[in-house]
Motif scaffolding. Sequence first.
Motif, short mmCIF file in Angstrom:
data_model
loop_
_atom_site.label_atom_id
_atom_site.label_comp_id
_atom_site.label_asym_id
_atom_site.label_seq_id
_atom_site.Cartn_x
_atom_site.Cartn_y
_atom_site.Cartn_z
N GLN A 21 -14.34 16.11 53.72
CA GLN A 21 -14.65 17.30 54.86
C GLN A 21 -15.88 17.89 54.81
OE1 GLN A 21 -12.69 17.63 57.68
NE2 GLN A 21 -13.93 19.03 59.01
N ASN A 22 -16.42 18.80 53.58
CA ASN A 22 -16.93 19.61 53.38
C ASN A 22 -18.74 18.22 53.04
OD1 ASN A 22 -15.91 21.78 52.60
ND2 ASN A 22 -15.64 21.33 50.69
N LYS A 40 -8.12 9.74 53.41
CA LYS A 40 -8.83 9.60 52.16
C LYS A 40 -7.84 8.99 51.24
CE LYS A 40 -7.23 13.74 50.95
NZ LYS A 40 -7.35 15.31 49.97
N PRO A 88 -11.81 14.36 61.32
CA PRO A 88 -11.67 15.92 60.15
C PRO A 88 -10.36 15.51 59.85
CG PRO A 88 -12.43 15.79 62.67
CD PRO A 88 -12.31 14.82 62.19
N VAL A 89 -10.56 16.97 59.01
CA VAL A 89 -8.75 17.44 59.05
C VAL A 89 -8.54 18.23 60.43
CG1 VAL A 89 -9.97 19.74 57.72
CG2 VAL A 89 -8.20 18.35 56.98
N ASP A 90 -9.39 18.82 60.66
CA ASP A 90 -8.68 20.12 61.70
C ASP A 90 -9.21 19.06 63.12
OD1 ASP A 90 -11.71 19.98 62.57
OD2 ASP A 90 -12.55 21.69 62.42
N TYR A 121 -6.21 13.01 58.23
CA TYR A 121 -7.13 13.50 56.87
C TYR A 121 -6.66 13.10 55.25
CZ TYR A 121 -10.47 15.58 54.60
OH TYR A 121 -11.01 16.24 52.87
N SER A 181 -18.16 13.68 61.78
CA SER A 181 -16.45 13.33 62.58
C SER A 181 -16.66 12.47 63.75
CB SER A 181 -16.09 14.64 63.87
OG SER A 181 -15.64 14.36 64.69
N ASP A 197 -12.04 13.93 49.48
CA ASP A 197 -12.16 15.02 50.11
C ASP A 197 -13.02 14.49 50.22
OD1 ASP A 197 -9.47 16.06 49.83
OD2 ASP A 197 -9.93 17.27 48.68
#
Length: 554
Positions: free
Chosen positions: A318-319, A415, A400-402, A411, A430, A316
């Motif tokens: 994203q963070n 990954k 990005p996931v969004d 996403y 991003s 992951d």
Amino acid sequence: MRLEDRNVYILILAHENEDVLAEQVKNIRHFIPNAGIILYNGGTNQDFAKSLDLPICPYSRPVNWGQSSRVLWDGMRWLEETDVRYNYLVYFDHDMLLVKHGFEDFLIETMKGYDCMGWQLIKGDDVQKFPAPSMAKALWKEWETWEPIFQTDAFLRYFNPGQVYHKKIIKRMLKRLRALGDEKVNELLEKTKVHALEEMFYVTLALGCGGKCREYPDGKKYNEAVRWGKNLRTREVKKAINHPSYYWIHPIKGKKLIQMNKWLYSHKADPSTITTKNTESRKLTKDERRLIRKAEKQKRRMEKKVRKANGCKCHDYQNQMMDSKTVLGCLKQAVANKGSFSLTRFSHAEMSYLQWDINPSLIKDYDRFREYSGMTGSIEEVAGKLAYSMEDTDIVGLIPVDCKDNGNWWYPTTKNYLHHVDRIPEKICSVWVSQEWVFMEEFWEVLKQNRVALIGRRAEVAAPHFIEKGVQITEVKNLEGIDEIDSVYKFMRRSNAWDLALISAAIPATILTPILAKDTGRIVIDFGHAMDMVIEGDQYDFYKYFDEWKEKKE
């Protein structure tokens, strides 16, 4: 430990896992029973592998990835000091295996009239053919230092694993290095900034000593037998076994190496169904083997379902994503430092081609955009260059996931690639960061402080819009496809009229950005569709523009 006379000696560089090394040794002794094996301990544990009863090179010292240029030199001079008789020295990495019998006879036959052999022989002048062109460029930068040693006009390159040198050329190579003195050679190897110098140092030294260099038969490209990056798969190894000139494979790492070697012995079961623990002495019955395979298959299906439902958590990212303002701060710092800086984005096209062998359907789905995205040449070679770009760039732009453009699918797809290569870039933002910058006044203030070059299909159209905003445009260069990267690179490297370059050219931009930044010491941004948005604002419609572009091409 006294070395015995052998026709072939294999030098293994390892430092980490004794079980894996033991399996490699077992593999070599099985497929080349008469070969001698010596170990170069490249780690800090002085007791590593002492339980394996292997001769260990006394010159062993810790080495880092991409900085193992001294290993063959240390091994060569130790062999000479022992006065052992041999003909061929073969270099093995910790993630190599032989796949069949006959390598010794193969060497005798293919080395007739030659002094050395390696995979993917490339001339130093063919910079863009290097998997990482920055390697070649770095050596050219230090050429004044190395040319008197090599005594050649240019250099050659082999992929490091599997390099082979005949003793007669080794003697000449060592004689030349002795003339410099061990201290001087040590100093040169320690101070060099050339990444993976070992891929160029020995073959070029052999050439300069009058050696005749050849490539492995059918060893021109990375393929199902030899490549950089992810582990080989069973189906690929089967192809390698059936190829008349392929006797070893790379890479196969860790536990997978142990599994693969056990499979090579049996040549019956899938390696993923073989345990790495010691097997029982009795042979399994046919029904037992069938039940084991069935259970493992069910297990893999279940694991796949779980991954699909929950997603793998180990990669992951994203963070870890920096926001657009933070990335802009990195850009401003690079401007203040007047140093090299690159931001490279890996969007739908790049991720599709990076996963050409893991998820071929991605390329099939993306095929209609192939020419538009600047994709020309071998998919495998382009994927390799994209992978090196992700390694070399300062900041990596990922989906990005969004993301509004199907982020909930892209996403996990991104990954999946990171999971496959088992890495997460150190600095991530991003993939749309440049588009966000277009609407930030702070970004335009940064551009106004620099002489800006625009590169890409719409660079000429975009230039007046940048000038209107007060930006000094000093270079405008078209870039349509991968075939044009070299000419654009040479032009930009010669030019002293720019400080910061914005490249909007899809896949060619992804490949060129980190190379141009590092080799010029300047700032290069993979700008993407942000250039279209400068021209047309937030009304830019990709599919409308793509259809218009396609009509013009037809």
